[in-house]
Each structure stands twice: as C-alpha cells, then as structure tokens.
Design an enzyme around this catalytic site. Structure first.
Site, PDB file in Angstrom:
ATOM      1  N   LYS A 267      78.003  36.821  44.276  1.00 17.16           N
ATOM      2  CA  LYS A 267      79.352  36.541  44.705  1.00 17.16           C
ATOM      3  C   LYS A 267      79.923  37.625  45.376  1.00 17.16           C
ATOM      4  O   LYS A 267      79.751  38.961  45.124  1.00 17.16           O
ATOM      5  CB  LYS A 267      80.173  36.262  43.565  1.00 17.16           C
ATOM      6  CG  LYS A 267      79.976  34.797  42.973  1.00 17.16           C
ATOM      7  CD  LYS A 267      81.068  34.560  41.727  1.00 17.16           C
ATOM      8  CE  LYS A 267      80.596  33.144  41.095  1.00 17.16           C
ATOM      9  NZ  LYS A 267      80.675  32.100  42.016  1.00 17.16           N
ATOM     10  N   ARG A 341      75.038  23.904  36.331  1.00 19.51           N
ATOM     11  CA  ARG A 341      74.348  22.746  36.338  1.00 19.51           C
ATOM     12  C   ARG A 341      72.949  22.909  35.816  1.00 19.51           C
ATOM     13  O   ARG A 341      72.560  21.771  35.178  1.00 19.51           O
ATOM     14  CB  ARG A 341      74.318  21.925  37.479  1.00 19.51           C
ATOM     15  CG  ARG A 341      73.710  22.776  38.771  1.00 19.51           C
ATOM     16  CD  ARG A 341      74.159  22.345  40.113  1.00 19.51           C
ATOM     17  NE  ARG A 341      75.450  22.618  40.603  1.00 19.51           N
ATOM     18  CZ  ARG A 341      75.869  22.583  41.824  1.00 19.51           C
ATOM     19  NH1 ARG A 341      75.394  21.867  42.634  1.00 19.51           N
ATOM     20  NH2 ARG A 341      77.163  23.045  41.920  1.00 19.51           N
TER      21      ARG A 341
HETATM   22  N1  BES Z   1      81.692  29.282  38.081  1.00 14.74           N
HETATM   23  C1  BES Z   1      81.517  28.915  39.517  1.00 14.74           C
HETATM   24  C2  BES Z   1      82.561  27.882  39.940  1.00 14.74           C
HETATM   25  C3  BES Z   1      83.999  28.522  39.900  1.00 14.74           C
HETATM   26  C4  BES Z   1      84.524  28.920  40.659  1.00 14.74           C
HETATM   27  C5  BES Z   1      84.702  28.347  38.643  1.00 14.74           C
HETATM   28  C6  BES Z   1      86.004  29.393  40.832  1.00 14.74           C
HETATM   29  C7  BES Z   1      85.906  28.974  38.464  1.00 14.74           C
HETATM   30  C8  BES Z   1      86.720  29.425  39.668  1.00 14.74           C
HETATM   31  C9  BES Z   1      79.867  28.171  39.760  1.00 14.74           C
HETATM   32  O1  BES Z   1      79.242  28.530  38.926  1.00 14.74           O
HETATM   33  C10 BES Z   1      79.938  28.502  41.351  1.00 14.74           C
HETATM   34  O2  BES Z   1      79.378  29.459  41.603  1.00 14.74           O
HETATM   35  N2  BES Z   1      79.854  27.478  42.042  1.00 14.74           N
HETATM   36  C11 BES Z   1      79.524  27.589  43.414  1.00 14.74           C
HETATM   37  C12 BES Z   1      78.602  26.283  43.851  1.00 14.74           C
HETATM   38  C13 BES Z   1      78.062  26.467  45.230  1.00 14.74           C
HETATM   39  C14 BES Z   1      77.163  27.716  45.090  1.00 14.74           C
HETATM   40  C15 BES Z   1      77.143  25.214  45.529  1.00 14.74           C
HETATM   41  C16 BES Z   1      80.879  27.544  44.017  1.00 14.74           C
HETATM   42  O3  BES Z   1      81.690  26.735  43.653  1.00 14.74           O
HETATM   43  O4  BES Z   1      80.888  28.148  45.128  1.00 14.74           O
HETATM   44 MN    MN Z   2      78.014  30.230  39.893  1.00 13.73          MN
END
Ligand code: BES
Ligand code: MN
Ligand code: ZN
Length: 491
Positions: A267, A341
């Site tokens: 990230k 997931r």
């Molecule tokens: N934990 C994150 C989602 C999240 C984002 C939670 C903001 C709380 C606040 C999750 O694991 C994630 O990183 N999701 C990605 C998915 C994508 C790579 C398909 C996302 O939402 O960007």
């Molecule tokens: Mn994630």
C-alpha cells in the site's frame, strides 16, 4: 484496557440530589420543567430551570440537546445539564440523549434524574457507550478531573437496574470491540489477540486456538499464504457460546488482519497507519460473543476469527502465486492486498465443515470500494437469502447501526476467472470491487447455508466523533448482531 463506567441505580432522594457533586442531568420538556423531580429541582435552584426554558437558547435547542447551567445556586453541583426532552422521543433518541449527557459531563461525578422517564435504560446505555475512552497509551494526566461516580436516580430504581442489566453487557461488548480495533498492531499481535480471546473463558465461553500446524493440517493454504510474510504466527480462534438446546449454531466469522501493509502489493505510505483496524471484523465477532456471554444469551452461537498479519518479506506470498484453499479450490493471488477474502475463505469453510451452522455471517473490513459506494454511514450487506438479510437489516435499524443491502449475481463472476487456477483473488478492474469480493466469498459458502457478508471497511472506525462514540473505533455491528440473536435465535 478501557472499561465501561459503572452506573449505580438509586431511588430518587431530593436531599442527596441537592448535595450531589459534579454534574446533575435533568430532562426538561420543551416548555420547561414538566415532571415532579424537575419542578423540585427548579424550586431548589430558585426557578433557574423555568427561566432557562423561557429563553431563546432553549427555544432554539433541538430535542436531545443539552444546555448547561454552571455553578447553580441552591445546589452543591458544579453544573446542571438540562436535556431538552421531547416526550415522544423513542428508544434511539433516548440513547443519543444519554450519549450527549456523557459527553458534556466528562469524567467527574454525574447524577442523572430519571424518575418518570420513558426508555431510561436507553439513556444509561447511551451514557456507557459515549463515556468510552481509549487512553491505554497516554501517560496519566495529573490535572485531569478524577474519575467520578455515575448515578441514575429514579422512583423505580430496581426495575430500571434490571432493564439496564443486558444493556451493560452490550456496552461492555462494544467497548471490547473498540479496544481491539483501536489497539496498535505492535501491541495487538496475533498472539496478543488470541490471548485476549482465551481470557473470555472466564465468562463461560469455550475458546479453542488453532495454531499454524493445525491450520496446515486442515489445508488452510489461502489463510496461511496471507500470514507467511509475517513473524507473527497465523491463528484461527474459535469461541463457542452454548446457551441454547442442541440446535445448530449461528456462525459468526471475522477477518482479523492485525495489520495490512498490502504485502508485496504494498500500500502507499499515506494513511497506511489506519490498517491497524483491519481486524475490525474479528473485533466485532469477539465483542458480540462477549456481550452474549455476559448476558447469558439463550442461543448457540460460534464465533471464529482468522488472525494474520499481511507483511512483505522474503517469505511473503508473491503476486501470481497459486494457493490451495481448504475447500480445495485453487486461487491465483493477483494482488496480495486482496488478502481478507483469502482469510475468510478458509475460516468460512472450516466453520461450515466443523459446525454445520444454521446460518453464517462474516464481517470484514474488506474493501475500500464499499467506502466509495456507501461512505461511513452504512455497512454493505450481501446475502444469498433474502429473509436472513432482511432480519439482519431490521436488527441493524433497530439499533441505529447503518446497513444497506448490496446486489450480487453470477454475472460478476466473469472477472474472477483465472488463466491457470480455479479463481483469481481480484476482478480485472476496480468496478464493483465490493461486489466481486462478495462473489469471491460466495464460492466458499456451501449449498443450503444461509449467509450474510458484512463489509464494514467504512463503519468500523471513524475520523470524527459520533453521538455514541469518540473518534476511532465504533464497535459497529455488536448491537445489531446481539439483537439479531435475541430476536431470531432466542425463545
Ligand atoms: N483492508 C483493506 C480494505 C480497507 C480499505 C479497509 C480501507 C478499511 C479501509 C483490504 O484488504 C484491501 O486492501 N482491499 C483492496 C482490494 C483490492 C486490492 C482489490 C482495496 O480495497 O483497495
Ligand atoms: Mn488489503
Ligand atoms: Zn485488508
């Protein structure tokens, strides 16, 4: 760890009231003192409440709002909190009024006059919820007002104490969830999280901890792939509450990513610190189980959480790796940041194989896309059974926790097709990202299992305070799930 304040319920006593230190809260009608206790207090204050109620400030105040009278003559109290009270106010409005009282009362002594008040137990719940603080990591403030005593006075204090009993269990469950969600990841490691859950055995919950070798034996290759880059061991913790007969349990499954760096699909730095809350699903499951145990719910509920840390390292899962889930489906990990997931897939499958639940609800801070869709006011509700989904939506509405049904459908599955494995862990684009995530999870729901997926990425933790919580963790979902259990699984 923080605690919810103890609230004592005492019979109304005019003498004790005039001697009460700290703050005194009184509910006043739109037109001024409209109850015997309010009129007595008004008399003791030389008519100050009546004067307040005839002024502009009061006229402009909204129901549930508080106008403070500082150092009132005739009382020992430091301030009187006059709560503008609409006699028609419902349960949730009274809960919010309790929140407003706790916020303006601060830390010192507080006496609330509740004689003749409808939904007084909701006022107590609102006070307990809003009084929550997370100051485990601050040095003690010597100048702060010492922690005071909270009293609710009413004619029928015994009945009120009885009605408030289950509410105290709920407030404690919510506070437990908030503590977990607020805790930083260097403190709330997978080991620490599991230990806090194991400690709930004291409450009569059966707690079992599955370690990495157990998970490997069970074939949980998807969950283990997420945690393998971290020095913290992955775990699954199972909490059972057997308050019912021999009927199949409701299963609650939580995503417990104690920190989500994204893994090799790292990230960006800005805001990454917020990913300490990526165990919010597991936190809500834990707080719900705590509330159910504390109020000795007459239902069978099993809570399962997958505890992992998503880190980049020489041992981390790479984009393009193929992993095998417990179900047997292989998953091409296109993006290591779509890790929740993978965790849920294995814990959900295990929950169904092991407990044959009558229904299953998973909770996860799963996608940023749900925040784009719904903001921070509603969690996303996905389900394979309308009746089950509607029962949850009704429970959430009854508790004032925002929840909104989202669509699902096989047509969304196309983008999850993998060139080399049974499924990819992300769709091909960002469109409908919360829905493709739900479609991925649906593959791990067995035929005949009623299932709800709650995407709580937008609701688990907030940057601003609300009527019932300070900034940070909200505990969203504990009250809705507790109500769903009460309404659908007990008696
Ligand atoms: N934990 C994150 C989602 C999240 C984002 C939670 C903001 C709380 C606040 C999750 O694991 C994630 O990183 N999701 C990605 C998915 C994508 C790579 C398909 C996302 O939402 O960007
Ligand atoms: Mn994630
Ligand atoms: Zn995540």
């Amino acid at each position: 760890m923080s605690r919810t304040p103890r609230i004592d319920f005492l019979p109304y006593d005019a003498q004790a009231l005039s001697e009460a230190t700290g703050r005194v809260a009184v509910f006043l009608g739109v037109d001024g003192p409209d109850s015997e206790v309010a009129r007595d207090l008004d008399a003791a204050m030389g008519g100050a409440l009546s004067r307040l109620a005839s002024g502009h400030r009061w006229g402009r105040a909204r129901p549930g709002e508080i106008v403070e009278i500082a150092v009132p003559a005739g009382l020992a109290a430091e301030a009187v909190l006059a709560v503008k009270h609409d006699a028609e106010a419902g349960r949730l409005a009274m809960r919010r009024a309790g929140g407003a009282i706790a916020k303006s009362a601060g830390r010192g002594d507080l006496t609330v006059l509740a004689t003749g008040l409808r939904h007084a137990e909701e006022v107590a719940l609102g006070m307990a919820l809003r009084a929550y603080r997370f100051d485990a990591h601050r040095k003690p403030d010597e100048t702060a007002e010492p922690e005071g005593r909270v009293r609710v006075m009413s004619d029928d204090s015994e009945a009120l104490a009885r009605a408030a009993g289950p509410m105290a269990a709920i407030a404690e469950g919510v506070a437990f969830t908030r503590d977990l969600v607020n805790e930083p990841a260097n403190v709330l490691t997978t080991d620490d999280f599991a230990a806090r859950l194991a400690a709930m055995q004291e409450l009569g919950l059966e707690v079992e901890i599955l370690e990495e070798d157990d998970l490997a034996r069970l074939g949980m290759g998807a969950l283990l792939a997420v945690g393998q880059g971290s020095d913290s061991p992955s775990k699954v913790v199972v909490m059972r509450w057997q308050g019912g007969g021999d009927e199949a349990p409701l299963a609650l499954v939580g995503k417990g990513v104690v920190f989500d760096t994204g893994g090799i699909s790292l990230k960006p730095a800005g805001g990454m610190e917020d990913m300490t809350m990526d165990m919010g699903g597991a936190g809500t499951v834990a707080g719900t189980m705590r509330a159910l145990a504390l109020r000795r719910a007459k239902a069978n509920v099993v809570g399962l959480v997958g505890l992992v840390e998503n880190m980049p390292s020489g041992n981390a899962t790479r984009p393009g790796d193929v992993v095998r889930s417990m179900k047997g489906d292989t998953v091409e990990v296109i993006n290591t940041d779509a890790e929740g997931r993978l965790v849920l897939a294995d814990v959900m499958w295990y929950a169904q194989e092991q407990f044959k639940p009558s229904g299953m609800i998973d909770l996860a801070t799963l996608t940023g896309a749900i925040i784009v869709a719904l903001g921070h006011e509603n969690a996303g509700v996905f389900s394979n059974e309308d009746g089950f989904a509607e029962a949850f939506l009704a429970a959430a509405q009854g508790e004032g926790e925002g929840a909104w049904r989202m669509p699902m459908g096989d047509a969304y599955d196309k983008t999850l097709e993998s060139r080399i494995a049974d499924v990819r862990n992300v769709g091909t684009g960002r469109e409908g990202g919360s829905i493709t995530a739900a479609q991925f999870l649906k593959r791990f729901v067995q035929d005949g299992t009623p299932w709800i997926h709650l995407d709580i990425a937008g609701t688990a933790s907030l940057k601003s305070e609300s009527a019932l919580a300070p900034k940070g963790a909200t505990g969203w979902g504990v009250m809705a799930l507790n109500r769903l259990v009460a309404d659908r699984y007990e008696g």
